[in-house]
Scaffold this active site. Structure first.
Site, PDB file in Angstrom:
ATOM      1  N   LYS A   1     -16.906 -15.755   4.861  1.00 25.01           N
ATOM      2  CA  LYS A   1     -18.570 -15.794   5.382  1.00 25.01           C
ATOM      3  C   LYS A   1     -20.077 -15.129   3.703  1.00 25.01           C
ATOM      4  O   LYS A   1     -18.780 -14.708   2.957  1.00 25.01           O
ATOM      5  CB  LYS A   1     -19.072 -14.482   6.335  1.00 25.01           C
ATOM      6  CG  LYS A   1     -18.653 -14.696   7.559  1.00 25.01           C
ATOM      7  CD  LYS A   1     -18.788 -13.888   8.696  1.00 25.01           C
ATOM      8  CE  LYS A   1     -19.051 -14.141   9.844  1.00 25.01           C
ATOM      9  NZ  LYS A   1     -18.381 -12.616  10.428  1.00 25.01           N
TER      10      LYS A   1
ATOM     11  N   GLY B   1     -12.904  -4.267   1.467  1.00 23.24           N
ATOM     12  CA  GLY B   1     -14.273  -3.853   1.057  1.00 23.24           C
ATOM     13  C   GLY B   1     -14.994  -2.720   0.170  1.00 23.24           C
ATOM     14  O   GLY B   1     -15.588  -2.650  -0.366  1.00 23.24           O
TER      15      GLY B   1
ATOM     16  N   ARG C   1       0.952  -1.108   0.143  1.00 24.59           N
ATOM     17  CA  ARG C   1       0.418  -0.332  -0.318  1.00 24.59           C
ATOM     18  C   ARG C   1       1.254   1.518   0.090  1.00 24.59           C
ATOM     19  O   ARG C   1       0.777   2.202  -0.611  1.00 24.59           O
ATOM     20  CB  ARG C   1      -1.094   0.246   1.307  1.00 24.59           C
ATOM     21  CG  ARG C   1      -2.530  -1.288   0.936  1.00 24.59           C
ATOM     22  CD  ARG C   1      -2.947  -1.316   2.583  1.00 24.59           C
ATOM     23  NE  ARG C   1      -4.026  -1.710   1.934  1.00 24.59           N
ATOM     24  CZ  ARG C   1      -5.271  -1.388   2.983  1.00 24.59           C
ATOM     25  NH1 ARG C   1      -5.073  -1.759   3.521  1.00 24.59           N
ATOM     26  NH2 ARG C   1      -6.591  -2.584   2.123  1.00 24.59           N
TER      27      ARG C   1
ATOM     28  N   GLY D   1      -7.541  -7.873   0.638  1.00 23.34           N
ATOM     29  CA  GLY D   1      -7.993  -7.994   1.138  1.00 23.34           C
ATOM     30  C   GLY D   1      -7.248  -9.578   1.537  1.00 23.34           C
ATOM     31  O   GLY D   1      -6.046  -9.764   0.979  1.00 23.34           O
TER      32      GLY D   1
HETATM   33  P1  AMP Z   1     -12.574 -13.230   4.144  1.00 23.45           P
HETATM   34  O1  AMP Z   1     -12.304 -12.018   4.811  1.00 23.45           O
HETATM   35  O2  AMP Z   1     -14.438 -13.286   4.322  1.00 23.45           O
HETATM   36  O3  AMP Z   1     -12.566 -13.283   1.913  1.00 23.45           O
HETATM   37  O4  AMP Z   1     -12.184 -14.686   4.578  1.00 23.45           O
HETATM   38  C1  AMP Z   1     -11.302 -15.099   4.284  1.00 23.45           C
HETATM   39  C2  AMP Z   1     -10.625 -16.573   5.671  1.00 23.45           C
HETATM   40  O5  AMP Z   1     -11.355 -16.918   5.566  1.00 23.45           O
HETATM   41  C3  AMP Z   1      -9.136 -16.762   5.458  1.00 23.45           C
HETATM   42  O6  AMP Z   1      -8.697 -15.807   6.745  1.00 23.45           O
HETATM   43  C4  AMP Z   1      -9.912 -17.699   5.527  1.00 23.45           C
HETATM   44  O7  AMP Z   1      -8.699 -18.981   6.602  1.00 23.45           O
HETATM   45  C5  AMP Z   1     -10.738 -17.993   5.571  1.00 23.45           C
HETATM   46  N1  AMP Z   1     -11.576 -19.415   4.901  1.00 23.45           N
HETATM   47  C6  AMP Z   1     -11.798 -19.694   3.790  1.00 23.45           C
HETATM   48  N2  AMP Z   1     -12.081 -20.518   3.897  1.00 23.45           N
HETATM   49  C7  AMP Z   1     -13.102 -21.491   5.166  1.00 23.45           C
HETATM   50  C8  AMP Z   1     -13.095 -22.686   5.966  1.00 23.45           C
HETATM   51  N3  AMP Z   1     -12.974 -24.119   5.008  1.00 23.45           N
HETATM   52  N4  AMP Z   1     -13.152 -22.807   7.018  1.00 23.45           N
HETATM   53  C9  AMP Z   1     -12.054 -21.833   8.139  1.00 23.45           C
HETATM   54  N5  AMP Z   1     -12.037 -20.336   7.404  1.00 23.45           N
HETATM   55  C10 AMP Z   1     -12.052 -20.593   6.207  1.00 23.45           C
END
Ligand code: AMP
Length: 397
Positions: free
Chosen positions: A198, A378, A35, A355
Site C-alpha cells: 500500500k 513499523g 527476534r 517485516g
Molecule cells: P507491506 O506489508 O505493505 O510491506 O506489503 C507486503 C506485501 O505486499 C507482501 O505480502 C507482498 O506479497 C505484497 N505485494 C507486493 N507486491 C504486490 C502486488 N503486486 N500485488 C499484490 N500484493 C503485493
C-alpha cells in the site's frame, strides 16, 4: 545513550521488555527465531554480571484475555535451549504467582512472564498495570525495538517507575545506531527502495525521504496506483483510488526537490492471484482487463539494479512483488541481489526494514550479505519519518 553497559547488574533483578512476538506454525514450532536470538546478548550480559532476568513480551494479537494459542509457554523450551539453562515461567504477567517467582529468582536465573497482551491494559498504556509490572524488578531494560513505536504499559509507561534505573538493551542500541546512520549521516548517492502493498502505509516515509535521498525506487503493489494516476491501464492490480492524486503530488514534489524517482517500466502479470496462474510480461500501464500485476518485470529490474549498484547508502522497505509465491519472487530476489552487490563491491551501507523485506531477504538466504536487517517494521518506518518513538523517549527522558 544509556545502555546496559552502564550498569553492573550484580544481585539486581532486571525486568527486560523483549520482542518475542515470533511466528509459530500450527504445532507451535517457531518458524523464525531471529527476534529471540537478537535479545540474547543483553540477557547474557546481565546474567554474567551476576544479575537475574525477568522477561516480558507480547505474542500475537490476543483479544484482551488469555488464549492458549498465544501463550508464551510455547516458546519456553526454545528459549531454555538458546540460553542453555532452564527458564522459569509465570503463567500470569502480574499477580501473586508472578510476584512470588520474581522474588525467589536468584542470580543467574531467568523468568519468563506470560503474554502481556492478555491484559488490555498493556496496549492502553495503563499506569496501574505498568506499576504492577514495575514492582517485579529493580532495573528496567527495553530491548524491544519492534514495539518501540507503541506507548504501551511495558514499552514506555513503565519507565516512569524507574527514574534512574532504566537502560537500552544492546539490540535497541544497535537498531538506533543503524537507523541514525541512515537518517543523519547517509553517504551519497542515497537510494531508498520502497515496495509492498500500500501507498497509504508509506506516504509519510516517502515524503520525509524526499528531503534526503538522491533516488527513490518504487515497486511492489503500490506502484500500480502511481501507474493508474499517470493514466495507465492496470487491470485488476492493487489500487488505492483515493491516493492517486497524492501519487501525482509526490512525483511533483520529487521533481521540485531534484529526487530521481524510478517507477517500474514493465510488469509481470497473472490471470489470477495464484502461483500457478498464467503469466506474461507487459509494459507498465498496459495491463489487460482481468489481469493483475504481481511483480516488476525484467526491464525494471535492470533499471533499478543499475541505480542500486552505484549507491553508497540503501534503505529497503517492502517487496517488489508477491515474493511469497515462487513464480512472482524474481523481481524481489533480483533487487535483493543488487543490494548485496552494492554492499560488497561498492562498500554501500544497506539497511533492510523489518517485516516483509526482512522475510524476503531471509527467504533468499541473503541476511548476512547486507549491512543490517532491522527487527522492526513499523518502528523503523516511524523512526525514519522523524517521529520520536515512545519506547526510546521513555529511556532518554
Ligand atoms: P507491506 O506489508 O505493505 O510491506 O506489503 C507486503 C506485501 O505486499 C507482501 O505480502 C507482498 O506479497 C505484497 N505485494 C507486493 N507486491 C504486490 C502486488 N503486486 N500485488 C499484490 N500484493 C503485493
Amino acid at each position: 545513550m544509556k545502555t546496559v553497559d552502564q550498569c553492573d547488574f550484580k544481585d539486581k533483578k532486571a525486568l527486560i521488555r523483549v520482542d518475542f512476538n515470533v511466528p509459530l506454525d500450527k504445532d507451535f514450532n517457531i518458524t523464525d527465531d531471529k527476534r529471540m536470538r537478537a535479545a540474547l546478548p543483553t540477557i547474557t550480559k546481565i546474567l554474567n554480571d551476576g544479575g537475574s532476568v525477568i522477561l516480558m513480551s507480547h505474542l500475537g494479537r490476543p483479544k484482551g484475555g488469555p488464549e492458549d494459542k498465544y501463550s508464551l509457554k510455547h516458546i519456553l523450551g526454545d528459549l531454555s535451549r538458546m540460553l542453555d539453562l532452564e527458564v522459569k515461567f509465570a503463567d500470569d504477567c502480574i499477580g501473586a504467582n508472578a510476584a512470588e517467582k520474581a522474588k525467589n529468582l536468584e542470580p543467574g536465573q531467568v523468568l519468563l512472564l506470560e503474554n502481556l497482551r492478555f491484559y488490555k491494559e498493556e496496549e492502553k498504556g495503563d499506569k496501574d498495570f505498568a506499576e504492577k509490572l514495575a514492582k517485579l524488578g529493580d532495573v528496567y531494560v527495553n530491548d524491544a525495538f519492534g514495539t518501540a513505536h507503541r506507548a504501551h504499559a511495558s514499552t514506555s509507561i513503565i519507565a516512569e517507575f524507574f527514574p534512574t534505573e532504566k537502560y537500552f538493551g544492546y539490540l535497541m542500541a544497535e537498531e538506533l545506531k543503524n537507523a541514525e546512520k541512515i537518517n543523519r549521516n547517509a553517504d551519497k548517492p542515497f537510494t531508498a527502495i520502497m515496495g509492498g502493498a500500500k501507498v497509504s502505509d508509506k506516504i509519510l516515509l516517502i515524503e520525509s525521504l524526499l528531503d534526503k535521498v538522491d533516488n527513490l525506487i518504487i515497486g511492489g503493489g503500490m506502484a500500480y496506483t502511481f501507474a493508474k494516476a499517470q493514466g495507465g491501464e492496470i487491470g485488476t492490480s492493487l489500487l488505492e483510488a483515493d491516493r492517486m492524486e497524492l501519487c501525482l503530488e509526490l512525483l511533483e514534489k520529487a521533481k521540485a526537490k531534484g529526487v530521481n524517482i524510478l517507477l517500474p517500466v514493465d510488469t509481470v502479470i497473472a490471470d489470477k492471484f495464484d502461483n500457478d496462474a498464467q503469466k506474461k510480461n507487459v509494459d507498465s500501464g498496459e495491463i489487460p482487463a482481468d489481469w493483475m500485476g504481481l511483480d516488476i518485470g525484467p526491464k525494471s529490474v535492470e533499471l533499478f539494479a543499475d541505480v542500486i549498484k552505484k549507491s553508497k547508502t540503501l534503505l529497503w522497505n517492502g517487496p517488489m512483488g508477491v515474493f511469497e509465491m515462487a513464480n512472482f519472487e524474481q523481481g524481489t530476489r533480483a533487487i535483493a541481489e543488487a543490494v548485496v552487490v552494492a554492499t560488497k563491491e561498492n562498500g554501500a551501507f544497506s539497511l533492510i526494514g523489518g517485516g516483509d523485506s526482512a522475510a524476503a531477504i531471509a527467504k533468499f538466504g541473503l541476511e548476512d550479505e547486507v549491512s543490517y536487517v532491522s527487527t522492526g517494521g513499523g518502528a523503523l518506518l516511524e523512526y525514519m519519518e522523524g517521529k520520536e518513538l515512545p519506547g526510546v523517549k521513555a529511556i532518554n527522558d
